[in-house]
Design a protein around this motif. Structure first.
Motif, PDB file in Angstrom:
ATOM      1  N   PHE A 165     -10.962   4.426   6.384  1.00  0.00           N
ATOM      2  CA  PHE A 165      -9.851   3.888   7.152  1.00  0.00           C
ATOM      3  C   PHE A 165      -8.870   3.247   6.173  1.00  0.00           C
ATOM      4  N   VAL A 166      -7.645   3.748   6.141  1.00  0.00           N
ATOM      5  CA  VAL A 166      -6.622   3.209   5.245  1.00  0.00           C
ATOM      6  C   VAL A 166      -5.971   2.016   5.927  1.00  0.00           C
ATOM      7  N   GLN A 167      -6.097   0.864   5.300  1.00  0.00           N
ATOM      8  CA  GLN A 167      -5.500  -0.337   5.862  1.00  0.00           C
ATOM      9  C   GLN A 167      -4.059  -0.521   5.404  1.00  0.00           C
ATOM     10  N   GLN A 168      -3.779  -0.104   4.156  1.00  0.00           N
ATOM     11  CA  GLN A 168      -2.418  -0.244   3.646  1.00  0.00           C
ATOM     12  C   GLN A 168      -2.277   0.588   2.378  1.00  0.00           C
ATOM     13  N   VAL A 169      -1.087   1.136   2.175  1.00  0.00           N
ATOM     14  CA  VAL A 169      -0.752   1.793   0.911  1.00  0.00           C
ATOM     15  C   VAL A 169       0.529   1.155   0.395  1.00  0.00           C
ATOM     16  N   GLN A 170       0.490   0.747  -0.859  1.00  0.00           N
ATOM     17  CA  GLN A 170       1.667   0.201  -1.527  1.00  0.00           C
ATOM     18  C   GLN A 170       2.063   1.154  -2.642  1.00  0.00           C
ATOM     19  N   ILE A 171       3.373   1.290  -2.846  1.00  0.00           N
ATOM     20  CA  ILE A 171       3.881   2.177  -3.897  1.00  0.00           C
ATOM     21  C   ILE A 171       5.034   1.500  -4.634  1.00  0.00           C
ATOM     22  N   ALA A 172       5.320   2.003  -5.826  1.00  0.00           N
ATOM     23  CA  ALA A 172       6.469   1.514  -6.597  1.00  0.00           C
ATOM     24  C   ALA A 172       6.753   2.498  -7.719  1.00  0.00           C
ATOM     25  N   LYS A 173       7.992   2.484  -8.170  1.00  0.00           N
ATOM     26  CA  LYS A 173       8.270   3.186  -9.423  1.00  0.00           C
ATOM     27  C   LYS A 173       7.430   2.488 -10.479  1.00  0.00           C
ATOM     28  N   HIS A 174       6.872   3.254 -11.410  1.00  0.00           N
ATOM     29  CA  HIS A 174       5.886   2.745 -12.365  1.00  0.00           C
ATOM     30  C   HIS A 174       6.344   1.437 -13.012  1.00  0.00           C
ATOM     31  N   GLY A 175       5.466   0.444 -12.925  1.00  0.00           N
ATOM     32  CA  GLY A 175       5.699  -0.838 -13.566  1.00  0.00           C
ATOM     33  C   GLY A 175       6.464  -1.837 -12.717  1.00  0.00           C
ATOM     34  N   LEU A 176       6.998  -1.405 -11.563  1.00  0.00           N
ATOM     35  CA  LEU A 176       7.723  -2.328 -10.692  1.00  0.00           C
ATOM     36  C   LEU A 176       6.776  -2.899  -9.640  1.00  0.00           C
ATOM     37  N   THR A 177       7.275  -3.821  -8.832  1.00  0.00           N
ATOM     38  CA  THR A 177       6.463  -4.491  -7.828  1.00  0.00           C
ATOM     39  C   THR A 177       6.114  -3.540  -6.686  1.00  0.00           C
ATOM     40  N   LEU A 178       4.832  -3.447  -6.383  1.00  0.00           N
ATOM     41  CA  LEU A 178       4.358  -2.594  -5.291  1.00  0.00           C
ATOM     42  C   LEU A 178       4.805  -3.145  -3.945  1.00  0.00           C
ATOM     43  N   SER A 179       5.089  -2.222  -2.999  1.00  0.00           N
ATOM     44  CA  SER A 179       5.434  -2.631  -1.644  1.00  0.00           C
ATOM     45  C   SER A 179       5.097  -1.493  -0.680  1.00  0.00           C
ATOM     46  N   THR A 180       5.274  -1.745   0.594  1.00  0.00           N
ATOM     47  CA  THR A 180       5.043  -0.712   1.605  1.00  0.00           C
ATOM     48  C   THR A 180       6.327   0.034   1.944  1.00  0.00           C
ATOM     49  N   ASN A 181       7.387  -0.195   1.193  1.00  0.00           N
ATOM     50  CA  ASN A 181       8.655   0.510   1.419  1.00  0.00           C
ATOM     51  C   ASN A 181       8.615   1.898   0.795  1.00  0.00           C
ATOM     52  N   SER A 182       9.307   2.829   1.431  1.00  0.00           N
ATOM     53  CA  SER A 182       9.461   4.162   0.844  1.00  0.00           C
ATOM     54  C   SER A 182      10.365   4.072  -0.382  1.00  0.00           C
ATOM     55  N   ILE A 183      10.255   5.064  -1.260  1.00  0.00           N
ATOM     56  CA  ILE A 183      11.050   5.107  -2.485  1.00  0.00           C
ATOM     57  C   ILE A 183      12.003   6.289  -2.391  1.00  0.00           C
ATOM     58  N   ASP A 184      13.295   6.022  -2.550  1.00  0.00           N
ATOM     59  CA  ASP A 184      14.293   7.088  -2.551  1.00  0.00           C
ATOM     60  C   ASP A 184      14.287   7.797  -3.898  1.00  0.00           C
TER      61      ASP A 184
END
Length: 187
Positions: free
Chosen positions: A148-167
């Protein structure tokens, strides 16, 4: 272009205007075509573009090859664009309900399958396509039963992770490497 061995993603924009235009951060020369290609052989791409564009069409891109027209034996320069790879960090917070074996490895493989478009109903990472933490979570849920996935965070490498999509611009492609994936287990 997709018939060329190794081509994985393509984005095309035609500028029919008499002046340059800027689309999604990319300036495209007047009366020219912008073709961004990920994968494939430069020479093969150049020849395919030469054979499929109208005579007199200009090209905008960061890669130029010389091709020989098979009908008249004249040489022509053809330009196209190779996308900038944007490395992405991923952190998945998961709860394991059932499952045995290498769950972390299976989750990382699910994310790599997401990237490569190998998850049903998810196109994967293509040129100019943003990165969605929700699609990554869906890929994990589809590919790794019992998690069960509770949360996925992403970021451009080395930046602060968040749940926002990346353009991602039409001159870029997002890429995820296994080393940039972290899996955290929640209770």
């Amino acid at each position: 272009l997709y018939d060329i061995s190794g081509v994985k993603s393509v984005d095309i924009y035609n500028n029919y205007k008499l002046n340059p235009v800027t689309i999604k951060g990319v300036t495209i020369d007047a009366k020219s075509v912008f073709v961004c290609v990920y994968g494939g052989n430069d020479q093969d791409i150049g020849m395919a573009l030469h054979m499929s564009t109208a005579p007199g069409c200009g090209y905008t891109g960061n890669t130029t090859v010389t091709v020989t027209d098979p009908w008249c034996n004249h040489e022509y320069e053809v330009s196209f664009h190779r996308p900038t790879e944007i490395p992405i960090d991923v952190k998945a917070y998961v709860k394991v309900d059932t499952g045995t074996g290498d769950v972390t490895g299976a989750i990382k493989q699910a994310i790599m399958d997401y990237q490569d478009g190998l998850v049903e109903n998810i196109n994967g990472l293509q040129i100019g396509v943003g990165v969605s933490p929700f699609e990554i979570a869906s890929a994990i849920n589809i590919k790794v039963p019992g998690v069960f996935v509770q949360q996925v965070q992403i970021a451009k490498h080395g930046l602060t992770l968040s749940t926002n999509s990346i353009d991602i611009s039409m001159a870029e492609i997002a890429r995820i490497s296994v080393e940039n994936i972290t899996v955290r287990y929640q209770s």
